[in-house]
Enzyme design. Structure first.
Site, PDB file in Angstrom:
ATOM      1  N   CYS A   1      38.562  44.790  23.099  1.00 53.75           N
ATOM      2  CA  CYS A   1      37.332  45.148  22.377  1.00 53.75           C
ATOM      3  C   CYS A   1      37.619  45.359  20.894  1.00 53.75           C
ATOM      4  CB  CYS A   1      36.731  46.418  22.985  1.00 53.75           C
ATOM      5  SG  CYS A   1      35.271  46.982  22.104  1.00 53.75           S
TER       6      CYS A   1
ATOM      7  N   CYS B   1      35.770  48.280  19.262  1.00 54.63           N
ATOM      8  CA  CYS B   1      36.353  49.600  19.543  1.00 54.63           C
ATOM      9  C   CYS B   1      37.656  49.800  18.756  1.00 54.63           C
ATOM     10  CB  CYS B   1      36.679  49.752  21.031  1.00 54.63           C
ATOM     11  SG  CYS B   1      35.458  49.052  22.148  1.00 54.63           S
ATOM     12  N   ASP B   2      38.507  48.780  18.695  1.00 53.95           N
ATOM     13  CA  ASP B   2      39.879  48.981  18.209  1.00 53.95           C
ATOM     14  C   ASP B   2      40.180  48.357  16.848  1.00 53.95           C
ATOM     15  OD1 ASP B   2      40.361  50.274  20.604  1.00 53.95           O
ATOM     16  OD2 ASP B   2      41.044  48.457  21.612  1.00 53.95           O
TER      17      ASP B   2
END
Ligand SMILES: Cc1cc2nc3c(=O)[nH]c(=O)nc-3n(C[C@H](O)[C@H](O)[C@H](O)COP(=O)(O)OP(=O)(O)OC[C@H]3O[C@@H](n4cnc5c(N)ncnc54)[C@H](O)[C@@H]3O)c2cc1C
Length: 305
Positions: free
Chosen positions: A134, A137-138
């Protein structure tokens, strides 16, 4: 809390929330069971530009929250629990969860899908230490580092376009000689100077010490091997359905996706499926929401029939 409902919906992504909106508005006593964050996969999308009604786009997280608020307004009950199994023999279907058993005469399965793994050495070892599924997200963890994105479809390109904001360079690894992604995304990616393409290439091994340092490739045409120095590897090679918990109870189709007809009915009367968990779903928030509405409408007919 009562354990008896008219409809139980498994999964709180766009399909489940849309189904919940429709069943609740139809005054059916409805329970939605979600194991994680309500919103499903769309909550990971930084900006959703193709959901009708939001001309300027909307963050995926906000879209999921709005869907939940709208369904809750009409009385949808939601609990956080994981569904672990079903009993589908009698008129009342039993849903077994980590928070006990619940029953309903109609079920709508909307448990979606999740990213497929590459299944190569180093992937598991470095998961969370440079291997990610993701970018939204990261991505910020990879400031000024070169990263690789493995895949060539819409999600892979979307991930790469997000990563250019942080990474020094984004290396796209694709096993074919052209992308599968929609044209508009292809155009954006090829116009982006930080994105570099490695065609006909398979990721073979991820290496590092404490964190990812290298990705080994093999060219599927020439057989030539090469190594890329990267600080991160983002995997975007497809999806697998969240149906492991169903396999002993419901006949499943290719790769574990659920087969339905156009009314979202499965082979078991009163059991419907909607969204990305269905075989041949278009895997979009809008189509998942449409499936959820269809399933809810035919579940209502089933209950009153
Ligand atoms: C990074 C990213 C960006 C995207 N961008 C876009 C976009 O711009 N536009 C677009 O249209 N689509 C986009 N998509 C695709 C879109 O998010 C999906 O098509 C959509 O979310 C599918 O909805 P769904 O409800 O079928 O399933 P999901 O969203 O997968 O939701 C299923 C839910 O079920 C839950 N669940 C699974 N198993 C269980 C269980 N056993 N018990 C309880 N709960 C369970 C999961 O936790 C999950 O919340 C994107 C996806 C990703 C990953």
């Amino acid at each position: 809390m009562t354990n008896e409902y008219e409809v139980i919906i498994i999964g709180g992504g766009p399909a489940g929330l849309s189904a919940g909106l429709y069943t609740s508005r139809a005054r059916l006593k409805s329970l939605l069971i979600e194991r994680g964050v309500v919103g499903g996969q769309i909550a990971d999308a930084e900006l959703v530009e193709n959901y009708p009604g939001f001309a300027e786009g909307i963050s995926g997280l906000e879209l999921g929250q709005l869907m939940q608020q709208q369904a809750a307004k009409y009385g949808l009950n939601t609990i956080t629990a994981e569904v672990t199994g079903l009993e589908l023999k009698g008129e009342k279907k039993v849903v077994k969860t980590t928070k006990g058993k619940f029953t309903a005469r109609a079920l709508i399965i909307a448990s979606g899908s999740e990213r497929s793994k590459l299944g190569i050495p180093g992937e598991e070892e470095f998961s969370g230490k440079g291997v990610s599924y993701c970018a939204t997200c990261d991505g910020p963890f990879f400031k000024e580092k070169p990263v690789a994105v493995v895949g060539g479809g819409d999600v892979a390109i979307t991930e790469a376009l997000h990563l250019v904001k942080f990474a020094s360079r984004v290396k796209m690894i694709h096993r074919r000689d052209q992308l599968r992604a929609t044209r508009i995304l292809q155009e954006k990616a090829t116009a982006e100077p930080k994105i570099e393409f490695f065609w006909n290439s398979l990721a073979e091994k991820i290496e590092g010490e404490d964190v990812v340092k290298r990705l080994n490739l093999v060219n599927v045409v020439t057989g030539e091997k090469s190594t890329l120095d990267v600080g991160g590897v983002f995997v975007a090679v497809g999806f697998k359905p969240n149906t492991d918990y169903l396999k002993d109870f419901l006949p499943l189709g290719k790769a574990g996706f659920i087969i339905t007809n156009e009314k979202m009915e499965t082979k078991i009367p009163g059991v419907f499926a909607a969204g990305d968990v269905r075989l041949n779903s278009a895997q979009q928030a809008i189509t998942a929401a449409g499936d959820g509405a269809t399933a809810a409408i035919f579940a209502e007919k089933f209950l009153s029939g």
